[in-house]
Design a protein around this motif. Structure first.
Motif, PDB file in Angstrom:
ATOM      1  N   GLN A   1      39.316 -64.546  -9.907  1.00  0.00           N
ATOM      2  CA  GLN A   1      38.909 -64.824  -8.531  1.00  0.00           C
ATOM      3  C   GLN A   1      37.469 -65.328  -8.503  1.00  0.00           C
ATOM      4  OE1 GLN A   1      41.123 -64.943  -6.422  1.00  0.00           O
ATOM      5  NE2 GLN A   1      42.459 -63.166  -6.290  1.00  0.00           N
TER       6      GLN A   1
ATOM      7  N   LEU B   1      55.060 -61.204  -0.071  1.00  0.00           N
ATOM      8  CA  LEU B   1      54.030 -60.163  -0.069  1.00  0.00           C
ATOM      9  C   LEU B   1      54.637 -58.804  -0.388  1.00  0.00           C
ATOM     10  CD1 LEU B   1      51.132 -59.261   0.423  1.00  0.00           C
ATOM     11  CD2 LEU B   1      51.664 -59.094   2.865  1.00  0.00           C
TER      12      LEU B   1
ATOM     13  N   LEU C   1      43.560 -53.681  -3.126  1.00  0.00           N
ATOM     14  CA  LEU C   1      44.864 -53.108  -2.800  1.00  0.00           C
ATOM     15  C   LEU C   1      45.744 -53.003  -4.041  1.00  0.00           C
ATOM     16  CD1 LEU C   1      46.881 -52.100  -0.666  1.00  0.00           C
ATOM     17  CD2 LEU C   1      47.513 -54.506  -0.255  1.00  0.00           C
ATOM     18  N   ILE C   2      45.722 -54.033  -4.881  1.00  0.00           N
ATOM     19  CA  ILE C   2      46.491 -54.007  -6.127  1.00  0.00           C
ATOM     20  C   ILE C   2      46.023 -52.849  -7.011  1.00  0.00           C
ATOM     21  CG2 ILE C   2      46.874 -55.225  -8.310  1.00  0.00           C
ATOM     22  CD1 ILE C   2      46.861 -57.837  -6.686  1.00  0.00           C
TER      23      ILE C   2
ATOM     24  N   PHE D   1      39.905 -57.894  -0.770  1.00  0.00           N
ATOM     25  CA  PHE D   1      40.783 -56.866  -0.219  1.00  0.00           C
ATOM     26  C   PHE D   1      42.088 -56.772  -1.005  1.00  0.00           C
ATOM     27  CE2 PHE D   1      44.506 -56.052   2.482  1.00  0.00           C
ATOM     28  CZ  PHE D   1      44.250 -54.742   2.867  1.00  0.00           C
ATOM     29  N   PHE D   2      42.690 -57.919  -1.325  1.00  0.00           N
ATOM     30  CA  PHE D   2      43.974 -57.917  -2.018  1.00  0.00           C
ATOM     31  C   PHE D   2      43.825 -57.358  -3.433  1.00  0.00           C
ATOM     32  CE2 PHE D   2      47.730 -59.984  -4.035  1.00  0.00           C
ATOM     33  CZ  PHE D   2      48.694 -59.450  -3.197  1.00  0.00           C
ATOM     34  N   ASP D   3      42.749 -57.724  -4.121  1.00  0.00           N
ATOM     35  CA  ASP D   3      42.514 -57.182  -5.469  1.00  0.00           C
ATOM     36  C   ASP D   3      42.331 -55.668  -5.413  1.00  0.00           C
ATOM     37  OD1 ASP D   3      42.690 -59.715  -6.453  1.00  0.00           O
ATOM     38  OD2 ASP D   3      40.564 -59.964  -6.857  1.00  0.00           O
TER      39      ASP D   3
ATOM     40  N   THR E   1      47.656 -71.819   1.690  1.00  0.00           N
ATOM     41  CA  THR E   1      48.465 -70.610   1.541  1.00  0.00           C
ATOM     42  C   THR E   1      49.794 -70.743   2.271  1.00  0.00           C
ATOM     43  OG1 THR E   1      47.327 -69.686   3.462  1.00  0.00           O
ATOM     44  CG2 THR E   1      46.496 -69.068   1.292  1.00  0.00           C
TER      45      THR E   1
ATOM     46  N   TYR F   1      39.404 -61.784   1.908  1.00  0.00           N
ATOM     47  CA  TYR F   1      40.822 -61.479   1.698  1.00  0.00           C
ATOM     48  C   TYR F   1      41.114 -61.254   0.218  1.00  0.00           C
ATOM     49  CZ  TYR F   1      45.837 -62.090   1.185  1.00  0.00           C
ATOM     50  OH  TYR F   1      47.146 -61.910   0.839  1.00  0.00           O
ATOM     51  N   MET F   2      40.547 -62.084  -0.649  1.00  0.00           N
ATOM     52  CA  MET F   2      40.795 -61.933  -2.083  1.00  0.00           C
ATOM     53  C   MET F   2      40.270 -60.589  -2.586  1.00  0.00           C
ATOM     54  SD  MET F   2      40.273 -65.751  -3.752  1.00  0.00           S
ATOM     55  CE  MET F   2      38.578 -65.947  -3.225  1.00  0.00           C
TER      56      MET F   2
ATOM     57  N   LEU G   1      53.811 -56.582  -3.882  1.00  0.00           N
ATOM     58  CA  LEU G   1      53.308 -55.210  -3.853  1.00  0.00           C
ATOM     59  C   LEU G   1      54.283 -54.244  -4.531  1.00  0.00           C
ATOM     60  CD1 LEU G   1      51.795 -55.098  -0.257  1.00  0.00           C
ATOM     61  CD2 LEU G   1      50.634 -55.558  -2.429  1.00  0.00           C
TER      62      LEU G   1
END
Length: 236
Positions: free
Chosen positions: A59, A93, A31-32, A27-29, A146, A24-25, A97
């Protein structure tokens, strides 16, 4: 090798949760990074690269130093999250974004006049300070999740060590700090608008979580008397 022996000693489901959190981390990085560069219409944005690289390094540090049980909790699928927190998490969230989207559009259309390198560096230093505070809180609090939920399945108890000696929600202090200064680091004053919304949502979440813990977690009332401030010593 990277914590392989420690990982191998974990139960299979716990190990899967650790890998899910790491995935997930990543993926989120990613996405950013996509949001920043696609909205900017260019990869020629030095401070966006600084931000993306710093996020990746932080991370990585978290993956090395954070207790694996914390990573597993943060990567687990929760069934008893407080209903109000599900709503707040979705709002947070969307606001996170939008911060990167606005910053990228600002860079593309030059809404913010440029400012000196020193201000970017102040943003970098405060960003690292906020991230460091959050990692410190995670490293001492094995129940740092979380979601807002009572973790009685894990023997949920009050954490009063490390930064929890000074404020009751130091992780949120760190998050508020690094999201507040992200626009400064990136060079976008317009991104201060969604960053301000992030701060408001975190303050609301802090108040609701604190009320929940007071009502449901044994020992939290006594801890609140010893550490009277939620986020800012001497203020609130």
């Amino acid at each position: 090798m990277f914590r392989f022996k420690e990982l191998a000693s974990l139960p299979p489901q716990t190990r899967r949760n650790v890998f899910r959190r790491v995935g997930y981390m990543l993926f989120f990085d990613s996405l950013i990074a996509l949001l920043l560069f696609l909205s900017a219409g260019s990869a020629d944005w030095p401070f966006a690269w600084v931000y993306v690289v710093l996020m990746a390094l932080i991370q990585l540090c978290g993956a090395f130093f954070m207790p694996l049980e914390v990573l597993a909790e943060r990567g687990s699928r929760k069934e008893n999250t407080e209903a109000w927190d599900r709503t707040l998490t979705r709002l947070l969230l969307a606001t996170f974004l939008s911060l990167y989207l606005v910053a990228g559009l600002d860079f593309r259309w030059r809404w913010t006049a440029g400012y000196g390198l020193a201000w970017h560096l102040v943003g970098v230093l405060l960003f690292l300070l906020g991230c460091g505070l959050e990692i410190w809180a995670m490293s001492v609090n094995r129940f740092f999740s979380t979601d807002v939920r009572m973790q009685f399945d894990r023997g949920h108890t009050v954490c009063s060590s490390g930064p929890y000696q000074y404020v009751r929600h130091p992780g949120y202090v760190g998050m508020i700090l690094y999201y507040s200064v992200t626009p400064l680091l990136l060079g976008s004053l317009w991104a201060l608008i969604p960053a301000g919304l992030v701060v408001i949502l975190f303050v609301i979440r802090t108040a609701l979580e604190d009320r929940t813990l007071r009502a449901r977690l044994p020992g939290y009332q006594e801890y609140s008397a010893q550490v009277p401030y939620r986020l800012l010593p001497g203020i609130w």
